[in-house]
Design a protein around this motif. Sequence first.
Motif, PDB file in Angstrom:
ATOM      1  N   THR A 210      32.543 -83.989  -4.429  1.00 35.25           N
ATOM      2  CA  THR A 210      31.266 -84.668  -4.226  1.00 35.25           C
ATOM      3  C   THR A 210      30.799 -84.464  -2.793  1.00 35.25           C
ATOM      4  O   THR A 210      31.549 -84.704  -1.841  1.00 35.25           O
ATOM      5  N   LEU A 211      29.542 -84.060  -2.616  1.00 32.92           N
ATOM      6  CA  LEU A 211      28.954 -83.877  -1.294  1.00 32.92           C
ATOM      7  C   LEU A 211      27.672 -84.698  -1.221  1.00 32.92           C
ATOM      8  O   LEU A 211      26.766 -84.525  -2.050  1.00 32.92           O
ATOM      9  N   GLY A 212      27.597 -85.602  -0.268  1.00 33.07           N
ATOM     10  CA  GLY A 212      26.418 -86.436  -0.107  1.00 33.07           C
ATOM     11  C   GLY A 212      25.334 -85.714   0.671  1.00 33.07           C
ATOM     12  O   GLY A 212      25.607 -85.007   1.647  1.00 33.07           O
ATOM     13  N   LYS A 213      24.080 -85.903   0.245  1.00 37.62           N
ATOM     14  CA  LYS A 213      22.978 -85.216   0.897  1.00 37.62           C
ATOM     15  C   LYS A 213      22.554 -85.950   2.159  1.00 37.62           C
ATOM     16  O   LYS A 213      22.465 -87.175   2.186  1.00 37.62           O
ATOM     17  N   LYS A 214      22.300 -85.184   3.214  1.00 40.95           N
ATOM     18  CA  LYS A 214      21.732 -85.720   4.439  1.00 40.95           C
ATOM     19  C   LYS A 214      20.215 -85.630   4.326  1.00 40.95           C
ATOM     20  O   LYS A 214      19.674 -84.543   4.138  1.00 40.95           O
ATOM     21  N   PHE A 215      19.550 -86.754   4.460  1.00 42.19           N
ATOM     22  CA  PHE A 215      18.110 -86.729   4.281  1.00 42.19           C
ATOM     23  C   PHE A 215      17.391 -86.115   5.480  1.00 42.19           C
ATOM     24  O   PHE A 215      16.270 -85.678   5.382  1.00 42.19           O
ATOM     25  N   GLU A 216      18.084 -86.098   6.642  1.00 45.36           N
ATOM     26  CA  GLU A 216      17.479 -85.460   7.806  1.00 45.36           C
ATOM     27  C   GLU A 216      17.708 -83.953   7.694  1.00 45.36           C
ATOM     28  O   GLU A 216      18.648 -83.400   8.226  1.00 45.36           O
ATOM     29  N   GLN A 217      16.859 -83.251   6.929  1.00 50.01           N
ATOM     30  CA  GLN A 217      17.039 -81.834   6.681  1.00 50.01           C
ATOM     31  C   GLN A 217      15.991 -81.008   7.432  1.00 50.01           C
ATOM     32  O   GLN A 217      15.012 -81.526   7.944  1.00 50.01           O
ATOM     33  N   ASP A 218      16.238 -79.717   7.473  1.00 45.82           N
ATOM     34  CA  ASP A 218      15.298 -78.815   8.127  1.00 45.82           C
ATOM     35  C   ASP A 218      13.985 -78.776   7.345  1.00 45.82           C
ATOM     36  O   ASP A 218      13.928 -79.121   6.170  1.00 45.82           O
ATOM     37  N   SER A 219      12.917 -78.349   8.014  1.00 46.86           N
ATOM     38  CA  SER A 219      11.635 -78.208   7.338  1.00 46.86           C
ATOM     39  C   SER A 219      11.756 -77.166   6.230  1.00 46.86           C
ATOM     40  O   SER A 219      12.514 -76.198   6.340  1.00 46.86           O
ATOM     41  N   ILE A 220      11.013 -77.367   5.148  1.00 50.00           N
ATOM     42  CA  ILE A 220      11.107 -76.497   3.979  1.00 50.00           C
ATOM     43  C   ILE A 220       9.877 -75.610   3.909  1.00 50.00           C
ATOM     44  O   ILE A 220       8.746 -76.090   3.979  1.00 50.00           O
ATOM     45  N   SER A 221      10.097 -74.328   3.729  1.00 49.49           N
ATOM     46  CA  SER A 221       9.007 -73.365   3.665  1.00 49.49           C
ATOM     47  C   SER A 221       8.139 -73.627   2.433  1.00 49.49           C
ATOM     48  O   SER A 221       8.626 -74.049   1.374  1.00 49.49           O
ATOM     49  N   SER A 222       6.851 -73.360   2.580  1.00 51.50           N
ATOM     50  CA  SER A 222       5.915 -73.536   1.468  1.00 51.50           C
ATOM     51  C   SER A 222       6.191 -72.545   0.340  1.00 51.50           C
ATOM     52  O   SER A 222       5.694 -72.707  -0.777  1.00 51.50           O
ATOM     53  N   GLU A 223       6.977 -71.503   0.610  1.00 50.37           N
ATOM     54  CA  GLU A 223       7.306 -70.504  -0.403  1.00 50.37           C
ATOM     55  C   GLU A 223       8.339 -71.007  -1.416  1.00 50.37           C
ATOM     56  O   GLU A 223       8.529 -70.404  -2.473  1.00 50.37           O
ATOM     57  N   VAL A 224       9.010 -72.110  -1.078  1.00 48.20           N
ATOM     58  CA  VAL A 224      10.039 -72.637  -1.984  1.00 48.20           C
ATOM     59  C   VAL A 224       9.349 -73.281  -3.182  1.00 48.20           C
ATOM     60  O   VAL A 224       8.467 -74.130  -3.030  1.00 48.20           O
TER      61      VAL A 224
ATOM     62  N   ILE B 152      12.427 -76.590  -6.825  1.00 48.05           N
ATOM     63  CA  ILE B 152      13.609 -76.314  -6.007  1.00 48.05           C
ATOM     64  C   ILE B 152      13.617 -77.159  -4.727  1.00 48.05           C
ATOM     65  O   ILE B 152      14.679 -77.475  -4.187  1.00 48.05           O
ATOM     66  N   ARG B 153      12.450 -77.560  -4.272  1.00 46.98           N
ATOM     67  CA  ARG B 153      12.324 -78.241  -2.978  1.00 46.98           C
ATOM     68  C   ARG B 153      13.248 -79.462  -2.832  1.00 46.98           C
ATOM     69  O   ARG B 153      13.873 -79.649  -1.792  1.00 46.98           O
ATOM     70  N   PRO B 154      13.386 -80.325  -3.863  1.00 47.73           N
ATOM     71  CA  PRO B 154      14.267 -81.498  -3.699  1.00 47.73           C
ATOM     72  C   PRO B 154      15.734 -81.143  -3.496  1.00 47.73           C
ATOM     73  O   PRO B 154      16.518 -81.960  -2.999  1.00 47.73           O
ATOM     74  N   LEU B 155      16.140 -79.921  -3.885  1.00 45.48           N
ATOM     75  CA  LEU B 155      17.544 -79.522  -3.787  1.00 45.48           C
ATOM     76  C   LEU B 155      17.911 -79.014  -2.401  1.00 45.48           C
ATOM     77  O   LEU B 155      19.081 -79.057  -2.004  1.00 45.48           O
ATOM     78  N   VAL B 156      16.907 -78.545  -1.651  1.00 45.44           N
ATOM     79  CA  VAL B 156      17.148 -77.914  -0.357  1.00 45.44           C
ATOM     80  C   VAL B 156      17.558 -78.961   0.673  1.00 45.44           C
ATOM     81  O   VAL B 156      16.988 -80.043   0.750  1.00 45.44           O
ATOM     82  N   GLY B 157      18.557 -78.629   1.484  1.00 43.95           N
ATOM     83  CA  GLY B 157      18.995 -79.549   2.534  1.00 43.95           C
ATOM     84  C   GLY B 157      20.456 -79.370   2.876  1.00 43.95           C
ATOM     85  O   GLY B 157      21.125 -78.449   2.389  1.00 43.95           O
TER      86      GLY B 157
ATOM     87  N   PHE C 210      19.779 -73.670   0.520  1.00 41.38           N
ATOM     88  CA  PHE C 210      18.480 -73.142   0.932  1.00 41.38           C
ATOM     89  C   PHE C 210      17.972 -72.136  -0.109  1.00 41.38           C
ATOM     90  O   PHE C 210      18.688 -71.748  -1.037  1.00 41.38           O
ATOM     91  N   TYR C 211      16.743 -71.734   0.058  1.00 48.20           N
ATOM     92  CA  TYR C 211      16.098 -70.808  -0.871  1.00 48.20           C
ATOM     93  C   TYR C 211      15.718 -69.542  -0.113  1.00 48.20           C
ATOM     94  O   TYR C 211      15.065 -69.598   0.931  1.00 48.20           O
ATOM     95  N   GLU C 212      16.143 -68.383  -0.637  1.00 48.49           N
ATOM     96  CA  GLU C 212      15.901 -67.121   0.067  1.00 48.49           C
ATOM     97  C   GLU C 212      15.804 -65.982  -0.946  1.00 48.49           C
ATOM     98  O   GLU C 212      16.640 -65.873  -1.844  1.00 48.49           O
ATOM     99  N   ASN C 213      14.790 -65.157  -0.784  1.00 50.90           N
ATOM    100  CA  ASN C 213      14.602 -63.972  -1.635  1.00 50.90           C
ATOM    101  C   ASN C 213      14.635 -64.317  -3.125  1.00 50.90           C
ATOM    102  O   ASN C 213      15.233 -63.612  -3.950  1.00 50.90           O
ATOM    103  N   GLY C 214      13.988 -65.440  -3.456  1.00 54.41           N
ATOM    104  CA  GLY C 214      13.874 -65.821  -4.855  1.00 54.41           C
ATOM    105  C   GLY C 214      15.109 -66.444  -5.458  1.00 54.41           C
ATOM    106  O   GLY C 214      15.169 -66.619  -6.684  1.00 54.41           O
ATOM    107  N   LEU C 215      16.118 -66.772  -4.629  1.00 53.23           N
ATOM    108  CA  LEU C 215      17.360 -67.351  -5.138  1.00 53.23           C
ATOM    109  C   LEU C 215      17.741 -68.619  -4.377  1.00 53.23           C
ATOM    110  O   LEU C 215      17.530 -68.720  -3.162  1.00 53.23           O
ATOM    111  N   LEU C 216      18.304 -69.586  -5.112  1.00 52.72           N
ATOM    112  CA  LEU C 216      18.914 -70.753  -4.485  1.00 52.72           C
ATOM    113  C   LEU C 216      20.292 -70.340  -3.984  1.00 52.72           C
ATOM    114  O   LEU C 216      21.051 -69.677  -4.698  1.00 52.72           O
TER     115      LEU C 216
END
Length: 674
Positions: free
Chosen positions: A573-587, A591-596, A610-616
């Motif tokens: 189990t890994l807890g999410k940190k809500f203080e995450q980096d800014s998310i690109s508009s391309e995501v 998928i956006r809620p998963l990034v962090g 993170f999301y990169e080149n069309g992949l999570l």
Amino acid sequence: MRTIDKFLIVLAVFTIFVASAAGQSVKDLPEYEIFAVEINGVLCGYAESEIATIQKDGRELLVLKRNILAKLSVLGGGVDMKVQNEFLIDPETDEPVSTEHVVATSAEVYAFTKFESGKAYFTNSRNGELRKIELEDEVVVENSISYPHLMRDFIEGAENEKTYWVFDDIKGVVASKTYKRIGTETLELIGKEFNTTVLEEVNHELGTVTKLWLENEHSFLVKLEVAGRNIYLADESVKKKIQTVDMESMLFAKVDKMISNVPDISYMKVEAKIVSGGEWITAESLNFTGQKFVGTVTNNLIEGIFEIEKQHYYGKNASDFPSEFNEEELKKYLDPESLIESDHPVLVVKAKQITEGSENTWDAVVKLSTWVGENIHGAVPGGTSAINTYNTREGECGSHSRLLAAFCRAVGIPARLSIGCMYTPYLGGSFGQHAWTEVYMGDDGWVAVDATAQEFNFVDAGHIRLGESTSFNPKEMKILEYKLGSGDVTLEVPEELQKYIGKYIFEERNATFEILYQDGSLTVNIPDGPMLALDLPDENGVFYPKMTRQLNFSFENDLYGNIAKMKLQQVSTLGKKFEQDSISSEVPEEIRPLVGNYWFAQAQADFKVFYENGLLKIKDPLAQKVISLPEKNAAGLWMDEFGKNEIEFLRNEKGEVVRMLIYSNVYLKKQVEL
């Protein structure tokens, strides 16, 4: 296992040495000093303090601040502890104006006291209501700043033993302490010689025995020893020398007797030598229904023989639900307290939801216990407090037990922690520090359950109860006798389980797992690990260990219907940190809620999604590589690019992603018997 979550005991230990002066004015304290902290001979921490003059409420006061750091490890998990103390002192009278203590690991323990006109006003929650405590003339406010009574009676005077009533500003109570003269000793510390008077302190509230070295000229406290901890005056160099200390030897006692089917232990006779702290223990207090003790208890040193019988309770006489318990002695087991926030709106709503439609109070307890055991994953360090454990969905036994107690209190069922030790197949068979929960069932009294060990409506006879707020520091433990079930455990393997028996090869690590039949259950022998008894398979053919849901085993057949492979799945189990980096508009929006960033407490490591080149993708700091998640499987779980591991993202009631579960899958080939 319950770990280093006895924060109030630890806090009391550390704040003993928060300052130094007794025979002189507090104004003459050093502006800066540092102490080293050793546990079991390992330099694992330090404490540094500074004193300054401030203006507050129109008067000049002295403020002494001390920060303490200790680096600890339990069961492979980091449990770093930070303590902050602040003392405000009237320089004209040397009397304390207020004291504040904060202990922080995965949650915070807090204590604040304000002193006015012979009274103490105490709270154990930030901005909490202050409780007034009358301090009689004979009560000593030790506060760890000054010890004029010890200077007067033991250094200047000729006392050999004396008992004082002392205000404890950690727990907010007046307790008795007995000091006994041990002798004198010359110590060499920080390049200086100190002529000291050595005293033994017995705290009759905490049940701790502490050895103090007081410097004779001013009664500076230059050294102390308590519960395997050695704390002494040092210099700045200690900061660069500290290392993490493994607490295993202080929390576990090997007994070299392997019992895999722990939940089925119905009787146990154990010879024990245990040092405990946290509350005062007597031989009488160790005897109650289901547990018999014959032996002695001297200053919380327990020496004797325990006999424990498994107690079965089926709720026959349980009261209706909900019920009202109006007995005055039960009030404290219904009220919220530090780390058991039973009045928290989130916990109240959830507890009512879980227990809706319960037939009686026992049915409600079993529902709550089952929810905690099935939804809170094991982790060190744990959530610690009830609400933090609920939010993070992880914790060790203390965290499970506090959450269950909070749930029960939230729906009007008296509940408390039960502290002691439990037999476990860890280390080839051992007793480890442990906590579970007791609930009050009216005329049937207190009944124990253990959500951590998946014992939702009972506790096995491998549990030894020491008290409600005790610690377990074993010196010697020996199993003299034990019984499983009724004592008639068959050695014959049931026909439907015979096909699973055998050895399974983990080729990647050149290790061999073995499935055998032992103590009446199918059992997995994990190399360099415990032996785990398994429940019967569920409707999907998955076997779970009786004591945990973080591992499971399933099997695959070959073309002829014979067992060919075993799948071992471990859940992290890994807890999410809500203080995450800014998310690109391309995501993509879904998928956006998963990034962090996700925190893996057990490994003290940050995983980045993170999301990169069309992949999570996941950046794994342990493997030091980036892993792609190209698609979901039929169950809706993300599969990694190697087709081995599955990823699930969990949401809270608001729909926010709060944690990530990693299902690590390993396939072992069954060894063919020739």
